[in-house]
Each structure stands twice: as C-alpha cells, then as structure tokens.
Design an enzyme around this catalytic site. Structure first.
Site, short mmCIF file in Angstrom:
data_model
loop_
_atom_site.label_atom_id
_atom_site.label_comp_id
_atom_site.label_asym_id
_atom_site.label_seq_id
_atom_site.Cartn_x
_atom_site.Cartn_y
_atom_site.Cartn_z
N ASP A 103 0.87 -1.17 0.00
CA ASP A 103 0.00 0.00 0.00
C ASP A 103 0.91 1.23 0.00
O ASP A 103 1.42 1.63 -1.04
CB ASP A 103 -0.87 -0.12 1.25
CG ASP A 103 -1.96 0.92 1.33
OD1 ASP A 103 -2.17 1.65 0.37
OD2 ASP A 103 -2.62 1.00 2.39
N VAL A 154 -9.41 -4.11 0.23
CA VAL A 154 -9.70 -5.43 -0.33
C VAL A 154 -9.47 -6.53 0.71
O VAL A 154 -8.67 -6.38 1.63
CB VAL A 154 -8.85 -5.70 -1.60
CG1 VAL A 154 -9.20 -4.72 -2.70
CG2 VAL A 154 -7.35 -5.65 -1.30
N ASP A 160 -7.32 -9.75 5.38
CA ASP A 160 -8.42 -9.80 6.34
C ASP A 160 -9.03 -8.43 6.61
O ASP A 160 -8.45 -7.39 6.28
CB ASP A 160 -7.91 -10.35 7.68
CG ASP A 160 -7.09 -9.30 8.44
OD1 ASP A 160 -6.15 -8.73 7.83
OD2 ASP A 160 -7.39 -9.03 9.62
P1 5GP Z 1 1.92 -0.41 3.84
O1 5GP Z 1 3.00 -0.23 4.84
O2 5GP Z 1 2.41 -0.82 2.47
O3 5GP Z 1 1.01 0.77 3.77
O4 5GP Z 1 1.00 -1.53 4.45
C1 5GP Z 1 0.92 -2.79 3.98
C2 5GP Z 1 0.02 -3.60 4.89
O5 5GP Z 1 -1.24 -2.93 5.11
C3 5GP Z 1 -0.33 -4.90 4.23
O6 5GP Z 1 0.62 -5.90 4.52
C4 5GP Z 1 -1.70 -5.19 4.79
O7 5GP Z 1 -1.57 -5.84 6.04
C5 5GP Z 1 -2.31 -3.83 5.04
N1 5GP Z 1 -3.20 -3.42 3.94
C6 5GP Z 1 -3.00 -2.42 3.06
N2 5GP Z 1 -4.02 -2.32 2.19
C7 5GP Z 1 -4.89 -3.29 2.52
C8 5GP Z 1 -6.16 -3.72 1.98
O8 5GP Z 1 -6.71 -3.18 1.00
N3 5GP Z 1 -6.75 -4.78 2.60
C9 5GP Z 1 -6.21 -5.42 3.67
N4 5GP Z 1 -6.89 -6.45 4.18
N5 5GP Z 1 -5.02 -5.03 4.21
C10 5GP Z 1 -4.37 -4.00 3.63
#
Ligand code: 5GP
Length: 190
Positions: A103, A154, A160
């Site tokens: 993300d 998602v 989850d």
């Molecule tokens: P980042 O540090 O890249 O923002 O976060 C990544 C983490 O956020 C992922 O490993 C996941 O746990 C969570 N995450 C980000 N977007 C989503 C999403 O659309 N759905 C879910 N279930 N988790 C997400």
C-alpha cells in the site's frame, strides 16, 4: 456468509491461480540452483506463499516474520516492531520477500532495511497486489508483481478485515457498510 460482505470480486480464483503459476515459473527460472529463502510476513502473506511454492520446480527455503505497526490502524506509519524474527541466517543467501499487498510501502521499506542489514547475497520483492495509488515510498525493488488494485480496501486470499475473510479464494472489495459500522464503535482497518 462471507460472500455477502463483498461489494465486488476484483480478481477471481482462476485469475489468481494463473498469475501465481506464472510468477512461480519466473522465480524457478531466475533462482535455479540458488536455494532462495522466501520470506513471508504473517499472517496475510502465507496463503500466497503456500500456493506460490507449489508452482515452483526448484529447491526453496521458506521462513516467516511477524511484525506489528504502530500508529492509527488505517495509516501505515512504517514504524514497525518485529514480533517474530526469521529462523534462518540469511547472510549470503538469496532472499525474496513474499507479500500479499503493498500500500504505502512503508512496512516493506522497513523490512527491506532490516533484512538488507543482514547482508544477503540478493534481496527482491514478490507481491501479489500493488495498490500504487497510495504509495509513499518509491523505488522499492518489486521484481515480481501479480495485479494492480485500485485504492479500495480489499479482502480475501489471505487479506483480512478484523481477522475475517482470509479464506475467501478470491480478492474482493469489502462493502463499506461493514467497516463503517464497526468503526463507529472502535478501532479501524488494519
Ligand atoms: P503499507 O505499509 O504498504 O502501507 O502496508 C501494507 C500492509 O497494510 C499490508 O501488509 C496489509 O496488512 C495492510 N493493507 C493495506 N491495504 C490493505 C487492503 O486493502 N486490505 C487489507 N486487508 N489489508 C491492507
């Protein structure tokens, strides 16, 4: 029923299977005779890892990390605490981080710094879903990618909402009403 909470199916089970096989074949070609260490991040990444390694024809080692991020649940802070570390020593090994979704990229950025400091022979990233619209950290070495997803929350195939929906065989957008209801009382999305 879990299905009823899903607004729209984004990626079907068959599409996932096809793409995972494609990535597995690419990894098998690129890492032949390298005995790579595939590192999965608990808990969401394990479904992808389990399917991925069974499409691979080469020897692999698998290992796991568990991390938690600080800060509000909806915002990734990139400040991460390691709850469970690798069991393998990765000095001189070829490491592939296998992630379910990227993300902002902050969590992955932390992981790469952490793993990179252990002097692996190489360090690459394999991610199933890329939500690039929200990316904060660029230049991540994402060598293998499954699908781009829009800026929506998602679930399914490991992902989850409050520990639910991981076992859906597809990736779908969760109905807003599900988390808006829950967030009125407490918490947020993680
Ligand atoms: P980042 O540090 O890249 O923002 O976060 C990544 C983490 O956020 C992922 O490993 C996941 O746990 C969570 N995450 C980000 N977007 C989503 C999403 O659309 N759905 C879910 N279930 N988790 C997400």
């Amino acid at each position: 029923m879990l299905n009823e909470d899903v607004e729209k199916v984004l990626i079907t089970e068959a599409e996932i299977r096809y793409k995972v096989t494609e990535i597995g074949q690419a990894l098998s070609a690129d890492y032949a005779d390298k005995d790579p260490v595939l590192v999965s991040v608990l808990r969401g990444g394990v479904i992808f890892l389990a399917d991925l390694i069974r499409t691979m024809s080469i020897q692999v080692t698998i290992d796991f990390m568990a991390i938690s991020s600080y800060g509000p649940a909806t915002e990734s802070s990139g400040v991460v605490k390691v709850l469970k570390d690798l069991e393998e020593d990765i000095i001189g090994r070829h490491v592939i981080v296998v992630e379910d979704i990227i993300d902002t990229g902050l969590t992955l950025g932390y992981l790469l710094r952490n793993l990179g400091s252990r002097n692996p022979a190489s360090l690459n990233v394999c991610v199933l879903l890329d939500k690039s619209a929200r990316r904060i950290l660029d230049n991540l070495p994402i060598k293998y990618k499954g699908f781009d997803v829009p800026d929506a929350f998602v679930v399914g195939y490991g992902l989850d909402y409050r520990q639910k929906y991981r076992n859906l065989p597809y990736v779908g957008i969760l109905k807003k009403s599900i988390y808006e209801e829950a967030e009125k009382s407490s918490g947020g999305i993680d």
